[in-house]
Design a protein around this motif. Structure first.
Motif, short mmCIF file in Angstrom:
data_model
loop_
_atom_site.label_atom_id
_atom_site.label_comp_id
_atom_site.label_asym_id
_atom_site.label_seq_id
_atom_site.Cartn_x
_atom_site.Cartn_y
_atom_site.Cartn_z
N UNK A 53 0.82 -1.21 0.00
CA UNK A 53 0.00 0.00 0.00
C UNK A 53 0.86 1.28 0.00
N UNK A 54 2.11 1.14 -0.39
CA UNK A 54 3.02 2.29 -0.41
C UNK A 54 2.81 3.13 -1.66
N UNK A 55 2.72 4.42 -1.48
CA UNK A 55 2.65 5.36 -2.60
C UNK A 55 4.03 5.92 -2.96
N UNK A 56 4.86 6.12 -1.93
CA UNK A 56 6.19 6.70 -2.14
C UNK A 56 7.20 5.86 -1.36
N UNK A 57 8.13 5.26 -2.08
CA UNK A 57 9.23 4.54 -1.45
C UNK A 57 10.43 5.48 -1.44
N UNK A 58 10.83 5.90 -0.26
CA UNK A 58 11.85 6.94 -0.09
C UNK A 58 13.10 6.29 0.47
N UNK A 59 14.18 6.29 -0.31
CA UNK A 59 15.36 5.47 -0.02
C UNK A 59 16.45 6.30 0.65
N UNK B 172 9.29 5.98 -6.64
CA UNK B 172 10.49 5.79 -5.83
C UNK B 172 11.34 7.05 -5.91
N UNK B 173 11.89 7.45 -4.78
CA UNK B 173 12.85 8.55 -4.76
C UNK B 173 14.10 8.06 -4.05
N UNK B 174 15.26 8.36 -4.63
CA UNK B 174 16.52 7.91 -4.05
C UNK B 174 17.52 9.05 -4.03
N UNK B 175 17.88 9.49 -2.81
CA UNK B 175 18.93 10.50 -2.64
C UNK B 175 20.08 9.92 -1.80
N UNK B 176 20.17 8.59 -1.73
CA UNK B 176 21.21 7.94 -0.94
C UNK B 176 22.41 7.62 -1.82
N UNK B 177 22.45 6.40 -2.35
CA UNK B 177 23.46 5.99 -3.33
C UNK B 177 22.76 5.11 -4.37
N UNK B 178 23.19 5.24 -5.62
CA UNK B 178 22.51 4.54 -6.70
C UNK B 178 22.50 3.05 -6.52
N UNK B 179 23.60 2.49 -5.99
CA UNK B 179 23.73 1.04 -5.91
C UNK B 179 22.82 0.40 -4.89
N UNK B 180 22.13 1.19 -4.07
CA UNK B 180 21.17 0.61 -3.13
C UNK B 180 19.98 0.01 -3.88
N UNK B 181 19.70 0.51 -5.08
CA UNK B 181 18.60 0.01 -5.90
C UNK B 181 19.16 -0.79 -7.06
N UNK B 182 18.53 -1.94 -7.36
CA UNK B 182 18.84 -2.69 -8.57
C UNK B 182 18.34 -1.86 -9.75
N UNK B 183 19.24 -1.14 -10.39
CA UNK B 183 18.86 -0.16 -11.40
C UNK B 183 18.18 -0.79 -12.60
N UNK B 184 18.66 -1.94 -13.03
CA UNK B 184 18.05 -2.62 -14.16
C UNK B 184 16.63 -3.06 -13.84
N UNK B 185 16.42 -3.57 -12.62
CA UNK B 185 15.08 -3.99 -12.22
C UNK B 185 14.14 -2.79 -12.14
N UNK B 186 14.65 -1.66 -11.67
CA UNK B 186 13.82 -0.46 -11.58
C UNK B 186 13.43 0.03 -12.97
N UNK C 17 15.53 10.15 -9.15
CA UNK C 17 16.81 9.65 -8.69
C UNK C 17 17.87 10.75 -8.74
N UNK C 18 18.51 10.99 -7.62
CA UNK C 18 19.63 11.92 -7.58
C UNK C 18 20.96 11.18 -7.69
N UNK C 19 20.89 9.86 -7.66
CA UNK C 19 22.09 9.02 -7.65
C UNK C 19 21.87 7.83 -8.57
N UNK C 20 22.95 7.38 -9.22
CA UNK C 20 22.89 6.26 -10.15
C UNK C 20 24.09 5.34 -9.93
N UNK C 21 24.02 4.17 -10.53
CA UNK C 21 25.17 3.29 -10.57
C UNK C 21 26.28 3.93 -11.42
#
Length: 305
Positions: free
Chosen positions: A189-195, A221-235, A249-253
């Motif tokens: 039931x998540x609308x915003x996944x904030x990493x 999804x919003x990510x301002x941590x590090x890109x590698x925390x998310x499987x970028x290809x899956x996203x 995304x502010x960060x990428x692999x």
């Protein structure tokens, strides 16, 4: 000693003055004598690794005003006795730096309100609101992945917009009871996944295809941590298949050069459902002045000993 500031643009004058009172200071990678630097101040413009060390063989200190250190080969420099000074763990100071938390909300608002394409359309000479109907934050469920410094800062910001905020963390007991939740149950039931997880061997790819598949198709999804925390290809695959509404995304692999031809093409095809910024979360006038003055003092204290 000889101190090289790799990215001198915006480096605070007061910090420069304190360094120059004690050391020879060189500005920029092409400064005469840069190869003889014993200390380098680095941000995020390049990889600081064995190849960099080979170009600067006299290195004794690496100084970075960052908490994430994946741009530095820590294992290599530990093995050769080069000291790395950073902001990692300096919580009392960092609790006063708000830039990344604010950028998180800026990204979310820009994505859900479609601000970028709306502004581009007006700049092109149009005045038509109908293609740019957005969504509100009020009443949305936010799941914070990580309740460290940034997670704690963004929680009240989301709450101020009327969001329902819940959180999980890799550190047991860190999340307060009023925000703690069962991740599997909340994902549905998540609308915003904030990493907001730090990057290490346990969090690389933490947001994987399985986790993404449990999110509803309306989620962003919003990510301002590090890109590698998310499987970028899956996203990217989830966005392309319409299984997610969007990502900011502010960060990428593969920073500092993350944009290969394939990623550029996929991002263009996704249009305004994928919002990318170039790791500018902590890049404000106020934060840079504060962190670089602070890290200069850390360096002076360390070398003074």
């Amino acid at each position: 000693m000889t101190v090289l500031i790799l990215e001198p643009d915006g480096f605070p004058d007061a910090a420069l003055d304190r360094l120059r009172a004690r050391h020879q200071v060189l500005l920029g990678p092409d400064a005469p004598g840069a190869q003889d630097a014993e200390t380098v101040f680095v941000r995020l413009a390049g990889a600081i690794d064995a190849a960099f060390h080979a170009r600067h063989p006299r290195l004794r200190h690496i100084v970075s005003p960052t908490t994430g250190l994946n741009h530095i080969d820590l294992e290599h420099f530990a093995a050769v006795g080069v000291e790395v000074l950073s902001l990692r763990g300096r919580v009392d100071f960092l609790d006063h730096i708000h830039a990344t938390a604010e950028h998180t909300l800026a990204l979310v608002l820009a994505l859900v309100r479609r601000l970028v394409p709306a502004a581009v359309d007006v700049a092109a000479g149009n005045w038509n609101r109908y293609p740019f109907k957005g969504r509100e934050l009020h009443g949305k469920t936010v799941l914070l992945l990580g309740y460290g410094r940034i997670g704690r800062m963004v929680a009240p910001l989301y709450a101020a917009f009327g969001c329902r905020v819940q959180a999980i963390d890799i550190v047991p007991g860190r999340v307060p009871l009023e925000l703690a939740c069962d991740c599997d149950e909340v994902l549905a039931r998540t609308d915003i996944l904030s990493v907001h997880l730090p990057l290490d061997v346990t969090t690389t790819g933490f947001v994987d295809g399985a986790m993404l598949s449990r999110l509803p198709s309306r989620a962003i999804i919003v990510n301002t941590a590090r890109g590698e925390v998310i499987d970028q290809e899956a996203l990217l695959a989830a966005l392309e298949a319409g299984r997610l509404a969007g990502a900011a995304l502010d960060v990428l692999w593969h920073e500092p050069e993350p944009l290969d031809a394939g990623l550029r093409a996929r991002a263009a095809a996704l249009g305004d459902r994928l919002l990318l910024t170039a790791h500018i979360g902590g890049f404000t006038h106020e934060s840079l002045e504060a962190v670089e003055n602070f890290i200069v003092d850390v360096f002076i204290d360390a070398t003074g000993r």
